[in-house]
Scaffold this motif. Structure first.
Motif, PDB file in Angstrom:
ATOM      1  N   GLY A   1     -18.446  -8.536  16.324  1.00  0.00           N
ATOM      2  CA  GLY A   1     -17.251  -7.733  16.621  1.00  0.00           C
ATOM      3  C   GLY A   1     -16.190  -7.881  15.550  1.00  0.00           C
ATOM      4  O   GLY A   1     -15.559  -6.898  15.128  1.00  0.00           O
ATOM      5  N   ILE A   2     -15.975  -9.120  15.083  1.00  0.00           N
ATOM      6  CA  ILE A   2     -15.002  -9.359  14.003  1.00  0.00           C
ATOM      7  C   ILE A   2     -15.419  -8.614  12.742  1.00  0.00           C
ATOM      8  O   ILE A   2     -14.594  -7.976  12.071  1.00  0.00           O
ATOM      9  CB  ILE A   2     -14.884 -10.872  13.722  1.00  0.00           C
ATOM     10  N   MET A   3     -16.712  -8.671  12.412  1.00  0.00           N
ATOM     11  CA  MET A   3     -17.186  -8.010  11.205  1.00  0.00           C
ATOM     12  C   MET A   3     -16.985  -6.495  11.296  1.00  0.00           C
ATOM     13  O   MET A   3     -16.560  -5.850  10.321  1.00  0.00           O
ATOM     14  CB  MET A   3     -18.672  -8.328  10.992  1.00  0.00           C
ATOM     15  N   ASN A   4     -17.296  -5.911  12.466  1.00  0.00           N
ATOM     16  CA  ASN A   4     -17.131  -4.461  12.622  1.00  0.00           C
ATOM     17  C   ASN A   4     -15.669  -4.050  12.476  1.00  0.00           C
ATOM     18  O   ASN A   4     -15.342  -3.060  11.796  1.00  0.00           O
ATOM     19  CB  ASN A   4     -17.664  -4.020  13.993  1.00  0.00           C
ATOM     20  N   ILE A   5     -14.774  -4.784  13.122  1.00  0.00           N
ATOM     21  CA  ILE A   5     -13.349  -4.456  13.042  1.00  0.00           C
ATOM     22  C   ILE A   5     -12.833  -4.621  11.623  1.00  0.00           C
ATOM     23  O   ILE A   5     -12.029  -3.810  11.126  1.00  0.00           O
ATOM     24  CB  ILE A   5     -12.547  -5.331  14.021  1.00  0.00           C
ATOM     25  N   MET A   6     -13.295  -5.666  10.944  1.00  0.00           N
ATOM     26  CA  MET A   6     -12.835  -5.898   9.573  1.00  0.00           C
ATOM     27  C   MET A   6     -13.349  -4.800   8.632  1.00  0.00           C
ATOM     28  O   MET A   6     -12.642  -4.374   7.710  1.00  0.00           O
ATOM     29  CB  MET A   6     -13.299  -7.268   9.086  1.00  0.00           C
ATOM     30  N   LEU A   7     -14.583  -4.329   8.871  1.00  0.00           N
ATOM     31  CA  LEU A   7     -15.109  -3.221   8.055  1.00  0.00           C
ATOM     32  C   LEU A   7     -14.297  -1.957   8.302  1.00  0.00           C
ATOM     33  O   LEU A   7     -13.991  -1.207   7.359  1.00  0.00           O
ATOM     34  CB  LEU A   7     -16.586  -2.980   8.385  1.00  0.00           C
ATOM     35  N   ALA A   8     -13.955  -1.715   9.579  1.00  0.00           N
ATOM     36  CA  ALA A   8     -13.116  -0.562   9.890  1.00  0.00           C
ATOM     37  C   ALA A   8     -11.741  -0.709   9.249  1.00  0.00           C
ATOM     38  O   ALA A   8     -11.155   0.267   8.740  1.00  0.00           O
ATOM     39  CB  ALA A   8     -12.987  -0.425  11.412  1.00  0.00           C
ATOM     40  N   SER A   9     -11.231  -1.950   9.238  1.00  0.00           N
ATOM     41  CA  SER A   9      -9.931  -2.207   8.617  1.00  0.00           C
ATOM     42  C   SER A   9      -9.974  -1.952   7.118  1.00  0.00           C
ATOM     43  O   SER A   9      -9.011  -1.444   6.524  1.00  0.00           O
ATOM     44  CB  SER A   9      -9.519  -3.659   8.899  1.00  0.00           C
ATOM     45  N   VAL A  10     -11.102  -2.292   6.490  1.00  0.00           N
ATOM     46  CA  VAL A  10     -11.256  -2.043   5.043  1.00  0.00           C
ATOM     47  C   VAL A  10     -11.169  -0.552   4.758  1.00  0.00           C
ATOM     48  O   VAL A  10     -10.508  -0.115   3.797  1.00  0.00           O
ATOM     49  CB  VAL A  10     -12.592  -2.630   4.543  1.00  0.00           C
ATOM     50  N   LEU A  11     -11.839   0.262   5.596  1.00  0.00           N
ATOM     51  CA  LEU A  11     -11.806   1.717   5.392  1.00  0.00           C
ATOM     52  C   LEU A  11     -10.395   2.265   5.611  1.00  0.00           C
ATOM     53  O   LEU A  11      -9.959   3.174   4.894  1.00  0.00           O
ATOM     54  CB  LEU A  11     -12.786   2.395   6.359  1.00  0.00           C
ATOM     55  N   GLU A  12      -9.683   1.744   6.603  1.00  0.00           N
ATOM     56  CA  GLU A  12      -8.334   2.224   6.895  1.00  0.00           C
ATOM     57  C   GLU A  12      -7.349   1.843   5.789  1.00  0.00           C
ATOM     58  O   GLU A  12      -6.364   2.555   5.549  1.00  0.00           O
ATOM     59  CB  GLU A  12      -7.841   1.628   8.226  1.00  0.00           C
ATOM     60  N   ARG A  13      -7.604   0.730   5.146  1.00  0.00           N
ATOM     61  CA  ARG A  13      -6.632   0.201   4.176  1.00  0.00           C
ATOM     62  C   ARG A  13      -7.111   0.352   2.733  1.00  0.00           C
ATOM     63  O   ARG A  13      -6.757  -0.441   1.863  1.00  0.00           O
ATOM     64  CB  ARG A  13      -6.371  -1.270   4.497  1.00  0.00           C
ATOM     65  N   THR A  14      -7.924   1.383   2.503  1.00  0.00           N
ATOM     66  CA  THR A  14      -8.469   1.583   1.157  1.00  0.00           C
ATOM     67  C   THR A  14      -7.352   1.775   0.126  1.00  0.00           C
ATOM     68  O   THR A  14      -7.376   1.180  -0.960  1.00  0.00           O
ATOM     69  CB  THR A  14      -9.409   2.801   1.136  1.00  0.00           C
ATOM     70  N   LYS A  15      -6.348   2.609   0.468  1.00  0.00           N
ATOM     71  CA  LYS A  15      -5.251   2.854  -0.473  1.00  0.00           C
ATOM     72  C   LYS A  15      -4.453   1.580  -0.713  1.00  0.00           C
ATOM     73  O   LYS A  15      -4.016   1.299  -1.847  1.00  0.00           O
ATOM     74  CB  LYS A  15      -4.335   3.954   0.051  1.00  0.00           C
ATOM     75  N   GLU A  16      -4.249   0.792   0.367  1.00  0.00           N
ATOM     76  CA  GLU A  16      -3.523  -0.468   0.214  1.00  0.00           C
ATOM     77  C   GLU A  16      -4.261  -1.403  -0.749  1.00  0.00           C
ATOM     78  O   GLU A  16      -3.644  -2.059  -1.601  1.00  0.00           O
ATOM     79  CB  GLU A  16      -3.389  -1.144   1.592  1.00  0.00           C
ATOM     80  N   ILE A  17      -5.595  -1.402  -0.636  1.00  0.00           N
ATOM     81  CA  ILE A  17      -6.409  -2.242  -1.530  1.00  0.00           C
ATOM     82  C   ILE A  17      -6.256  -1.768  -2.967  1.00  0.00           C
ATOM     83  O   ILE A  17      -6.113  -2.554  -3.907  1.00  0.00           O
ATOM     84  CB  ILE A  17      -7.895  -2.210  -1.091  1.00  0.00           C
ATOM     85  N   GLY A  18      -6.270  -0.410  -3.133  1.00  0.00           N
ATOM     86  CA  GLY A  18      -6.111   0.148  -4.478  1.00  0.00           C
ATOM     87  C   GLY A  18      -4.773  -0.210  -5.095  1.00  0.00           C
ATOM     88  O   GLY A  18      -4.688  -0.537  -6.289  1.00  0.00           O
ATOM     89  N   ILE A  19      -3.692  -0.173  -4.293  1.00  0.00           N
ATOM     90  CA  ILE A  19      -2.348  -0.483  -4.809  1.00  0.00           C
ATOM     91  C   ILE A  19      -2.262  -1.938  -5.247  1.00  0.00           C
ATOM     92  O   ILE A  19      -1.770  -2.239  -6.342  1.00  0.00           O
ATOM     93  CB  ILE A  19      -1.290  -0.172  -3.738  1.00  0.00           C
TER      94      ILE A  19
END
Length: 450
Positions: A342-360
């Motif tokens: 469950g943690i892994m799934n949520i974290m993967l979803a979080s990565v997709l949601e925060r793609t722009k934040e990661i890029g910045i």
């Protein structure tokens, strides 16, 4: 200097992770549920397992590690089988057996080398009178070996002397509960009590042993704290010796107008229990087999006794409980595994949601290591939080189970620390893949994504 920089990074990442978790409370709680229930289950199951182990060890102490117990089968228990033969018109007479007696104990000690101690017991349900009060009690005739085979120590006083045993003197050792009931607030040593029609002098008080109702039922043992103990010779001389009672018992007579009828012998056994302690636990089974053959021969091939090895019964019970506990812990482990997924799934979803934040953050100089640390901090923080809540629920659950079901539970610091450590490991292991997935995103592609 490097350590200081690393510490600052960790502090910053955990602060960021805490802020993100705080702004997504519901999602974080749902993510942590698997960890919470998994940790709580592990702690509760380990507490039940520790309680079962403690109970087994306590029972072992009660019955003795290397003991073999022989108990008589009363004559009435064979009445149905013989009655059916009479109904069929058969008149076969049953073989005569002298019953379980002291001579059996002496013969076993003399002829079976592996036997270290022999402890016969004679039990009489009677009453004790003190200060005009009458109370029900079990009077037990014992040999000196009784205290060692039963793992009993004296709290006050002394054991029977050879002179007292040989001359059948009216002395006794009483259980702790008997002392509390008859001599409230004072010592019983040197006092006189009247058991049935005989005055006995108290020369000792046994140390109180905690014996649960469950142990008494499973192992067929008495609450030793409620008994009064006297030398075997004292019992036979001053109370009752079934060996010399009525020669008519066990004979048959013939009515003039009917078939032969058997007169029930009742309890014709001289002793009610025979405990034999073996020197080496490896010889228990072989000794029991030799003992069975010897007793059967001495009893004219009549099987009017039963031989049990308490430690084998306890070991089988312990093995069953261990298997049950392992199954429960595996189920709890599956809960932790599901929580990790469950943690892994949520974290993967979080990565997709925060793609722009990661890029910045990558564009302004953050390294892959920084991104990995940030996402790992979030997964570990979720696991740690879930682990703490799970520990609280596990402790409460263990106490609730003990109160509601009566099953003894034992909480240990090791089981709590182990559960918490597993929760942290789950957060790290299942957070690595999403963290690496986030770190591998190239800054330009991340900023262009919608």
């Amino acid at each position: 200097m490097i350590d200081k920089i690393l510490l600052e990074k960790l502090k910053s990442n955990f602060s960021e992770a805490y802020w993100f978790i705080k702004t997504n409370k519901v999602r974080t709680f749902l993510t942590a549920l698997g960890i919470i229930f998994g940790v709580a289950s592990v702690i509760t199951m380990l507490a039940i397992g520790n309680g079962a182990e403690k109970e087994i060890l306590a029972q072992l102490e009660l019955v003795g590690v290397n003991n073999i117990v022989v108990t008589p089968i009363l004559d009435e228990e064979n009445e149905d089988a013989e009655q059916s033969d009479e109904d069929d018109g058969k008149t076969e007479s049953k073989r005569f057996s002298k019953g379980l007696d002291i001579l059996d104990a002496l013969s076993a000690q003399k002829n079976i080398p592996s036997i270290k101690l022999v402890s016969p017991e004679i039990i009489l349900n009677t009453y004790v009178i003190n200060n005009g009060r009458q109370n029900s009690v079990k009077l037990v005739g014992i040999s000196p070996a009784f205290f060692e085979t039963s793992n009993i120590n004296l709290e006050n006083g002394k054991t029977f002397s050879d002179y007292q045993i040989k001359n059948a003197l009216p002395v006794c050792i009483i259980g702790k509960k008997v002392e509390k009931k008859l001599f409230t607030g004072k010592s019983a040593l040197g006092m006189q009590i009247k058991v049935k029609d005989v005055w006995l002098q108290v020369i000792g008080v046994i140390e109180e042993k905690m014996i649960s109702d469950k142990s008494q039922e499973n192992l067929g043992i008495r609450d030793l704290n409620k008994d009064i103990y006297i030398p075997l010779n004292t019992f036979l001389v001053r109370y009752k010796d079934r060996k010399i009672i009525s020669d008519k018992i066990g004979t048959r007579n013939r009515n003039q107008n009917g078939p032969k009828k058997r007169i029930p012998r009742g309890n014709y056994h001289q002793i009610d229990k025979l405990t034999l302690q073996v020197s080496n636990s490896k010889e228990l089974k072989a000794t029991a087999e030799v003992l069975s053959k010897m007793l059967k021969r001495r009893h004219n091939d009549v099987l009017d006794f039963e031989i049990t090895i308490p430690i084998q019964l306890l070991k089988q019970q312990q093995k069953t409980k261990q298997i049950f506990n392992i199954v429960l812990i595996i189920i709890a482990g599956i809960s932790l595994l599901i929580g990790g997924i469950g943690i892994m799934n949520i974290m993967l979803a979080s990565v997709l949601e925060r793609t722009k934040e990661i890029g910045i953050i990558r564009a302004i100089g953050a390294t892959e290591e920084d991104v990995i640390l940030q996402f790992l901090s979030e997964s570990v923080l979720i696991s740690v939080g879930g682990g703490i809540i799970g520990i609280v629920l596990g402790v409460i659950g263990a106490y609730v189970i003990e109160i509601v079901s009566g099953i003894e539970t034992v909480l240990t610091l090791n089981s709590i620390m182990l559960s918490f450590f597993i929760a942290v490991i789950v957060g790290l292991v299942f957070g690595i893949f999403p963290a690496k997935a986030a770190a591998k995103k190239k800054p330009i592609e991340a900023l262009r994504s919608e």
